[in-house]
Motif scaffolding. Structure first.
Motif, PDB file in Angstrom:
ATOM      1  N   HIS A  87       0.816  -1.213   0.000  1.00  0.00           N
ATOM      2  CA  HIS A  87       0.000   0.000   0.000  1.00  0.00           C
ATOM      3  C   HIS A  87       0.852   1.266   0.000  1.00  0.00           C
ATOM      4  CE1 HIS A  87      -3.916  -1.942   0.243  1.00  0.00           C
ATOM      5  NE2 HIS A  87      -3.315  -2.859   0.956  1.00  0.00           N
ATOM      6  N   LEU A  88       2.052   1.216   0.558  1.00  0.00           N
ATOM      7  CA  LEU A  88       2.943   2.363   0.478  1.00  0.00           C
ATOM      8  C   LEU A  88       3.427   2.596  -0.951  1.00  0.00           C
ATOM      9  CD1 LEU A  88       5.208   2.063   3.655  1.00  0.00           C
ATOM     10  CD2 LEU A  88       3.638   3.930   3.112  1.00  0.00           C
ATOM     11  N   CYS A 118      -3.058   5.688  -2.645  1.00  0.00           N
ATOM     12  CA  CYS A 118      -3.665   4.503  -2.039  1.00  0.00           C
ATOM     13  C   CYS A 118      -5.165   4.696  -1.807  1.00  0.00           C
ATOM     14  CB  CYS A 118      -2.982   4.180  -0.711  1.00  0.00           C
ATOM     15  SG  CYS A 118      -3.656   2.725   0.119  1.00  0.00           S
ATOM     16  N   ALA A 119      -5.940   3.745  -2.301  1.00  0.00           N
ATOM     17  CA  ALA A 119      -7.394   3.806  -2.133  1.00  0.00           C
ATOM     18  C   ALA A 119      -7.866   2.780  -1.121  1.00  0.00           C
ATOM     19  CB  ALA A 119      -8.080   3.572  -3.479  1.00  0.00           C
ATOM     20  N   GLY A 120      -6.975   2.395  -0.212  1.00  0.00           N
ATOM     21  CA  GLY A 120      -7.345   1.432   0.809  1.00  0.00           C
ATOM     22  C   GLY A 120      -7.355   0.010   0.276  1.00  0.00           C
ATOM     23  N   CYS A 121      -7.984  -0.876   1.008  1.00  0.00           N
ATOM     24  CA  CYS A 121      -8.098  -2.282   0.621  1.00  0.00           C
ATOM     25  C   CYS A 121      -9.349  -2.449  -0.242  1.00  0.00           C
ATOM     26  CB  CYS A 121      -8.197  -3.143   1.874  1.00  0.00           C
ATOM     27  SG  CYS A 121      -8.576  -4.890   1.553  1.00  0.00           S
ATOM     28  N   LEU A 122      -9.171  -2.913  -1.462  1.00  0.00           N
ATOM     29  CA  LEU A 122     -10.320  -3.090  -2.355  1.00  0.00           C
ATOM     30  C   LEU A 122     -11.371  -3.984  -1.714  1.00  0.00           C
ATOM     31  CD1 LEU A 122     -11.872  -2.970  -5.019  1.00  0.00           C
ATOM     32  CD2 LEU A 122     -10.418  -4.822  -5.866  1.00  0.00           C
ATOM     33  N   VAL A 166      -6.665   0.433   9.471  1.00  0.00           N
ATOM     34  CA  VAL A 166      -5.545   1.266   9.025  1.00  0.00           C
ATOM     35  C   VAL A 166      -5.687   1.597   7.541  1.00  0.00           C
ATOM     36  CG1 VAL A 166      -3.059   1.226   8.563  1.00  0.00           C
ATOM     37  CG2 VAL A 166      -3.919   0.538  10.808  1.00  0.00           C
ATOM     38  N   LEU A 167      -6.060   0.614   6.737  1.00  0.00           N
ATOM     39  CA  LEU A 167      -6.192   0.841   5.298  1.00  0.00           C
ATOM     40  C   LEU A 167      -7.386   1.732   4.971  1.00  0.00           C
ATOM     41  CD1 LEU A 167      -5.266  -2.717   3.976  1.00  0.00           C
ATOM     42  CD2 LEU A 167      -3.850  -0.658   4.008  1.00  0.00           C
ATOM     43  N   LEU A 168      -8.445   1.627   5.750  1.00  0.00           N
ATOM     44  CA  LEU A 168      -9.594   2.510   5.552  1.00  0.00           C
ATOM     45  C   LEU A 168      -9.219   3.966   5.850  1.00  0.00           C
ATOM     46  CD1 LEU A 168     -12.628   2.918   4.991  1.00  0.00           C
ATOM     47  CD2 LEU A 168     -13.040   2.470   7.423  1.00  0.00           C
ATOM     48  N   MET A 169      -8.476   4.181   6.936  1.00  0.00           N
ATOM     49  CA  MET A 169      -8.067   5.537   7.274  1.00  0.00           C
ATOM     50  C   MET A 169      -7.068   6.090   6.261  1.00  0.00           C
ATOM     51  SD  MET A 169     -10.018   6.179   9.716  1.00  0.00           S
ATOM     52  CE  MET A 169      -9.428   7.746  10.345  1.00  0.00           C
ATOM     53  N   GLU A 170      -6.244   5.216   5.676  1.00  0.00           N
ATOM     54  CA  GLU A 170      -5.332   5.680   4.640  1.00  0.00           C
ATOM     55  C   GLU A 170      -6.100   6.142   3.411  1.00  0.00           C
ATOM     56  OE1 GLU A 170      -2.143   6.693   2.229  1.00  0.00           O
ATOM     57  OE2 GLU A 170      -2.495   6.665   4.391  1.00  0.00           O
ATOM     58  N   ARG A 171      -7.208   5.484   3.105  1.00  0.00           N
ATOM     59  CA  ARG A 171      -8.045   5.933   1.980  1.00  0.00           C
ATOM     60  C   ARG A 171      -8.570   7.344   2.238  1.00  0.00           C
ATOM     61  NH1 ARG A 171     -11.214   3.612  -2.258  1.00  0.00           N
ATOM     62  NH2 ARG A 171     -12.988   4.947  -2.759  1.00  0.00           N
ATOM     63  N   LEU A 172      -8.861   7.641   3.496  1.00  0.00           N
ATOM     64  CA  LEU A 172      -9.372   8.964   3.855  1.00  0.00           C
ATOM     65  C   LEU A 172      -8.265  10.018   3.855  1.00  0.00           C
ATOM     66  CD1 LEU A 172     -11.622  10.829   4.940  1.00  0.00           C
ATOM     67  CD2 LEU A 172     -11.006  10.041   7.240  1.00  0.00           C
ATOM     68  N   TYR A 173      -7.154   9.729   4.534  1.00  0.00           N
ATOM     69  CA  TYR A 173      -6.130  10.752   4.748  1.00  0.00           C
ATOM     70  C   TYR A 173      -5.063  10.794   3.655  1.00  0.00           C
ATOM     71  CZ  TYR A 173      -7.888  11.753   9.430  1.00  0.00           C
ATOM     72  OH  TYR A 173      -8.665  12.147  10.483  1.00  0.00           O
ATOM     73  N   LYS A 174      -4.800   9.651   3.029  1.00  0.00           N
ATOM     74  CA  LYS A 174      -3.772   9.562   1.983  1.00  0.00           C
ATOM     75  C   LYS A 174      -2.439  10.142   2.475  1.00  0.00           C
ATOM     76  CE  LYS A 174      -7.152   9.698  -1.766  1.00  0.00           C
ATOM     77  NZ  LYS A 174      -7.125   8.240  -1.962  1.00  0.00           N
ATOM     78  N   GLN A 175      -2.033   9.698   3.664  1.00  0.00           N
ATOM     79  CA  GLN A 175      -0.780  10.140   4.273  1.00  0.00           C
ATOM     80  C   GLN A 175       0.090   8.918   4.553  1.00  0.00           C
ATOM     81  OE1 GLN A 175      -2.004  12.260   7.785  1.00  0.00           O
ATOM     82  NE2 GLN A 175      -2.752  14.037   6.637  1.00  0.00           N
ATOM     83  N   PRO A 176       1.158   8.732   3.782  1.00  0.00           N
ATOM     84  CA  PRO A 176       2.022   7.555   3.987  1.00  0.00           C
ATOM     85  C   PRO A 176       2.532   7.426   5.421  1.00  0.00           C
ATOM     86  CG  PRO A 176       2.563   8.625   1.914  1.00  0.00           C
ATOM     87  CD  PRO A 176       1.592   9.526   2.611  1.00  0.00           C
ATOM     88  N   ALA A 177       2.845   8.543   6.059  1.00  0.00           N
ATOM     89  CA  ALA A 177       3.344   8.473   7.434  1.00  0.00           C
ATOM     90  C   ALA A 177       2.288   7.918   8.377  1.00  0.00           C
ATOM     91  CB  ALA A 177       3.796   9.861   7.905  1.00  0.00           C
ATOM     92  N   ARG A 178       1.020   8.276   8.114  1.00  0.00           N
ATOM     93  CA  ARG A 178      -0.058   7.745   8.948  1.00  0.00           C
ATOM     94  C   ARG A 178      -0.226   6.250   8.711  1.00  0.00           C
ATOM     95  NH1 ARG A 178      -4.824  10.500  11.169  1.00  0.00           N
ATOM     96  NH2 ARG A 178      -6.270   8.919  11.878  1.00  0.00           N
TER      97      ARG A 178
END
Length: 202
Positions: free
Chosen positions: A95-96, A101-105, A166-178
């Motif tokens: 995902h990095l 990243c659009a999260g987990c399909l 974690v993958l759902l929140m990455e879809r929202l924030y699109k922040q690799p560090a997060r």
């Protein structure tokens, strides 16, 4: 039959990214035809409906994930707990490596499809049960390294829930560090579940 299978997989591969970004419900048939570069007639030779395509996408993407990460982790020789850490690391890397990243399909499709038709709930339950079972198998194989109170099945559920969160929140924030912080929390949970003598330093 060989050409039929190859063409069907080509369609699934070509529309997968579009569905990952937009979801099934928000993607029109014309968009699917354009992304797959096939006519409507050719498309319907392989999929009778968009729902049938969605079920096929679930199986296709699940097979890809299993082949790339889950099966190698489950079948690898050596320390099963180290293999579980390897699985977590590979998921993070996967995902990095995607700058948008659009999260987990598969996780996205829970929100997209479960309320649309109960067959999707049943299908996705099978997928996530299998994923959770793979994690639990590794924990069971390495149970001697776990603290006495830790139940492999419950820890597997916690780990999978955290991964999807974690993958759902990455879809929202699109922040690799997060995303990295989230995966570090997943690794921390696993490390905290190990007996002191088996704590990993990596």
């Amino acid at each position: 039959m060989v050409n039929l299978k190859r063409t069907r997989e080509d369609i699934l591969s070509s529309v997968g990214e579009l569905i990952h970004r937009q979801g099934v419900q928000s993607t029109g048939l014309k968009e699917l035809f354009a992304a797959s570069q096939v006519s409507s007639g050719s498309f319907y030779n392989y999929f009778e409906s968009k729902d049938e395509l969605a079920h096929a996408i679930i199986d296709f993407k699940w097979s890809e994930l299993k082949a790339a990460i889950l099966i190698p982790a489950r079948n690898a020789s050596g320390d099963p707990i180290a293999n579980l850490f390897w699985m977590i690391d590979r998921l993070e890397e996967k995902h990095l490596s995607d700058p948008n990243c659009a999260g987990c399909l598969l996780g996205n499709l829970i929100v997209d499809l479960v309320e649309h038709d109960t067959s999707f709930q049943e299908h996705l339950v099978q997928v996530f049960d299998e994923w959770q079972s793979t994690i639990a198998q590794l924990l069971q194989a390495g149970q001697s390294q776990l603290q006495a109170h830790v139940t492999p099945e419950e820890l597997a559920e916690q780990l999978l829930t955290m991964i999807e969160g974690v993958l759902l929140m990455e879809r929202l924030y699109k922040q690799p560090a997060r995303l990295q912080r989230g995966f570090n929390m997943i690794r921390a949970l696993l490390k905290a579940s190990l007996a002191q003598a088996h704590r990993f330093t990596a």
